[in-house]
Design a protein around this motif. Sequence first.
Motif, mmCIF file in Angstrom:
data_model
loop_
_atom_site.group_PDB
_atom_site.id
_atom_site.type_symbol
_atom_site.label_atom_id
_atom_site.label_comp_id
_atom_site.label_asym_id
_atom_site.label_seq_id
_atom_site.Cartn_x
_atom_site.Cartn_y
_atom_site.Cartn_z
ATOM 1 N N ASP A 14 0.829 -1.204 0.000
ATOM 2 C CA ASP A 14 0.000 0.000 0.000
ATOM 3 C C ASP A 14 0.862 1.252 0.000
ATOM 4 N N GLY A 15 1.972 1.200 0.726
ATOM 5 C CA GLY A 15 2.856 2.352 0.763
ATOM 6 C C GLY A 15 3.503 2.606 -0.585
ATOM 7 N N VAL A 16 3.892 1.527 -1.261
ATOM 8 C CA VAL A 16 4.481 1.664 -2.590
ATOM 9 C C VAL A 16 3.451 2.212 -3.570
ATOM 10 N N LYS A 17 2.212 1.718 -3.450
ATOM 11 C CA LYS A 17 1.116 2.202 -4.301
ATOM 12 C C LYS A 17 0.892 3.694 -4.092
ATOM 13 N N ASP A 18 0.990 4.101 -2.830
ATOM 14 C CA ASP A 18 0.787 5.510 -2.480
ATOM 15 C C ASP A 18 1.838 6.389 -3.165
ATOM 16 N N ILE A 19 3.084 5.922 -3.133
ATOM 17 C CA ILE A 19 4.164 6.679 -3.765
ATOM 18 C C ILE A 19 3.990 6.703 -5.279
ATOM 19 N N ALA A 20 3.612 5.558 -5.854
ATOM 20 C CA ALA A 20 3.427 5.475 -7.305
ATOM 21 C C ALA A 20 2.316 6.416 -7.771
ATOM 22 N N LEU A 21 1.245 6.484 -6.985
ATOM 23 C CA LEU A 21 0.145 7.371 -7.339
ATOM 24 C C LEU A 21 0.577 8.839 -7.283
ATOM 25 N N ARG A 22 1.373 9.171 -6.268
ATOM 26 C CA ARG A 22 1.879 10.534 -6.162
ATOM 27 C C ARG A 22 2.760 10.881 -7.355
ATOM 28 N N ALA A 23 3.555 9.905 -7.787
ATOM 29 C CA ALA A 23 4.418 10.129 -8.946
ATOM 30 C C ALA A 23 3.592 10.387 -10.200
ATOM 31 N N SER A 24 2.493 9.639 -10.356
ATOM 32 C CA SER A 24 1.616 9.828 -11.516
ATOM 33 C C SER A 24 0.988 11.219 -11.494
ATOM 34 N N ALA A 25 0.507 11.628 -10.321
ATOM 35 C CA ALA A 25 -0.124 12.945 -10.201
ATOM 36 C C ALA A 25 0.885 14.055 -10.480
ATOM 37 N N ILE A 26 2.099 13.901 -9.952
ATOM 38 C CA ILE A 26 3.133 14.918 -10.182
ATOM 39 C C ILE A 26 3.491 14.982 -11.659
ATOM 40 N N SER A 27 3.612 13.831 -12.306
ATOM 41 C CA SER A 27 3.953 13.800 -13.731
ATOM 42 C C SER A 27 2.876 14.464 -14.576
ATOM 43 N N MET A 28 1.603 14.121 -14.302
ATOM 44 C CA MET A 28 0.499 14.728 -15.044
ATOM 45 C C MET A 28 0.447 16.221 -14.770
ATOM 46 N N VAL A 86 -7.961 30.849 -24.983
ATOM 47 C CA VAL A 86 -6.582 30.366 -24.857
ATOM 48 C C VAL A 86 -5.982 30.809 -23.525
ATOM 49 N N TYR A 87 -6.224 32.075 -23.144
ATOM 50 C CA TYR A 87 -5.767 32.544 -21.833
ATOM 51 C C TYR A 87 -6.377 31.692 -20.720
ATOM 52 N N LEU A 88 -7.667 31.408 -20.839
ATOM 53 C CA LEU A 88 -8.351 30.619 -19.814
ATOM 54 C C LEU A 88 -7.768 29.214 -19.753
ATOM 55 N N MET A 89 -7.565 28.599 -20.921
ATOM 56 C CA MET A 89 -7.026 27.242 -20.946
ATOM 57 C C MET A 89 -5.635 27.204 -20.319
ATOM 58 N N SER A 90 -4.790 28.175 -20.669
ATOM 59 C CA SER A 90 -3.433 28.210 -20.122
ATOM 60 C C SER A 90 -3.463 28.391 -18.610
ATOM 61 N N THR A 91 -4.346 29.271 -18.137
ATOM 62 C CA THR A 91 -4.459 29.506 -16.700
ATOM 63 C C THR A 91 -4.923 28.258 -15.970
ATOM 64 N N VAL A 92 -5.935 27.587 -16.527
ATOM 65 C CA VAL A 92 -6.442 26.358 -15.918
ATOM 66 C C VAL A 92 -5.353 25.287 -15.900
ATOM 67 N N GLU A 93 -4.596 25.179 -16.997
ATOM 68 C CA GLU A 93 -3.517 24.191 -17.041
ATOM 69 C C GLU A 93 -2.491 24.437 -15.943
ATOM 70 N N VAL A 94 -2.114 25.705 -15.732
ATOM 71 C CA VAL A 94 -1.144 26.033 -14.692
ATOM 72 C C VAL A 94 -1.702 25.699 -13.310
ATOM 73 N N LEU A 95 -2.949 26.093 -13.039
ATOM 74 C CA LEU A 95 -3.547 25.847 -11.719
ATOM 75 C C LEU A 95 -3.732 24.360 -11.453
ATOM 76 N N VAL A 96 -4.247 23.637 -12.453
ATOM 77 C CA VAL A 96 -4.417 22.190 -12.309
ATOM 78 C C VAL A 96 -3.065 21.513 -12.118
ATOM 79 N N GLY A 97 -2.067 21.954 -12.892
ATOM 80 C CA GLY A 97 -0.737 21.367 -12.778
ATOM 81 C C GLY A 97 -0.150 21.553 -11.389
ATOM 82 N N LEU A 98 -0.219 22.776 -10.863
ATOM 83 C CA LEU A 98 0.316 23.045 -9.522
ATOM 84 C C LEU A 98 -0.440 22.252 -8.458
ATOM 85 N N ALA A 99 -1.768 22.186 -8.591
ATOM 86 C CA ALA A 99 -2.577 21.466 -7.603
ATOM 87 C C ALA A 99 -2.233 19.984 -7.580
ATOM 88 N N LEU A 100 -2.016 19.392 -8.767
ATOM 89 C CA LEU A 100 -1.651 17.975 -8.815
ATOM 90 C C LEU A 100 -0.254 17.742 -8.258
#
Length: 317
Positions: A14-28, A86-100
């Motif tokens: 479960d701990g390894v799964k937890d780390i793997a999931l965090r890695a996926s979220a960070i990558s995305m 385009v401004y909205l999409m870029s802003t959403v991408e940045v916010l979603v990226g930071l949140a993940l």
Amino acid sequence: MSHDLSPENPDTLDGVKDIALRASAISMGFVFLMGGWRRFYNVPAKHDITSPGHLANKLVEAAPGSPVEGAIHWVLYNPFIAEWSVYLMSTVEVLVGLALIFGLLTRLAATGSALINVALMLIFGWMGFECLDEWTMAALGFAISVSVIMFGPGSFSLDQRFGLDIFARYITRPVAISLTALSILMTGGFYSYYFGIFDFHKLTSTGAYNIVANEVPGHPDQTTLYVNAGGSSTAAYVKSITFTLQDGAKVTQKAAEINVIHSHFAPWSHSGKVVDGVLKLRLGSQTDIQLPMGAQSAVIDLIDNKDPVVHFAPTTN
């Protein structure tokens, strides 16, 4: 010898799964963060509505094979909408990226990530006909987003640190099963639609450009040449157009003689101009030209390409 098999122990599965999931979220998250950051900082021309480098440039060639072609054209015909979307999409991408990346309101951010990937699939997914990269990114991005929605932020996140995983109670077993099924349908369904599973096909062709002639409302003496298939890396180059008139006579116009009235989606279409003796028509471009009186059809002579035949209503003036 005893072993600590609790989920909090990072040495357990479960701990390894937890780390793997965090890695996926960070990558995305990094993918989206850099996508938005690139437009804001590295290549600001992608936000400059007057620049040929604006993101609308890519929308021009994306439209012909997209199931939302009409919506894309509507955006391109409305520069204000194109600019701020385009401004909205870029802003959403940045916010979603930071949140993940930091695990802040992670499930909500992953939902945003999933929706962005659906939009990418609808608009650009068919362009995987060249190397499948557009389709692959959206399909895998959606699957990763769904996994993060279901499993949550994990231990190494701001949500876990401050107790902000407020959407966890909504992820029940039926919801998880539905999200899994949706991910499978997203991947298989769009692949089948764009490329076919048992009978491989493509919505458009990389090897041959296709051009259709559309009426220009209120101008029967004009037609719109729409390049609705072909490769995105180059363009269709017109050497000449041979018109067939009502009386059977033929009129040939060299590229420099073709009267171009209007090039749609300027300055992003990069079309409608004669360069080195040929008329350049890029994938997705629409170009209005003047018709000879009584023209019924025409053969468009293209360089290194099958010559398309177009038909239009004859002029009456």
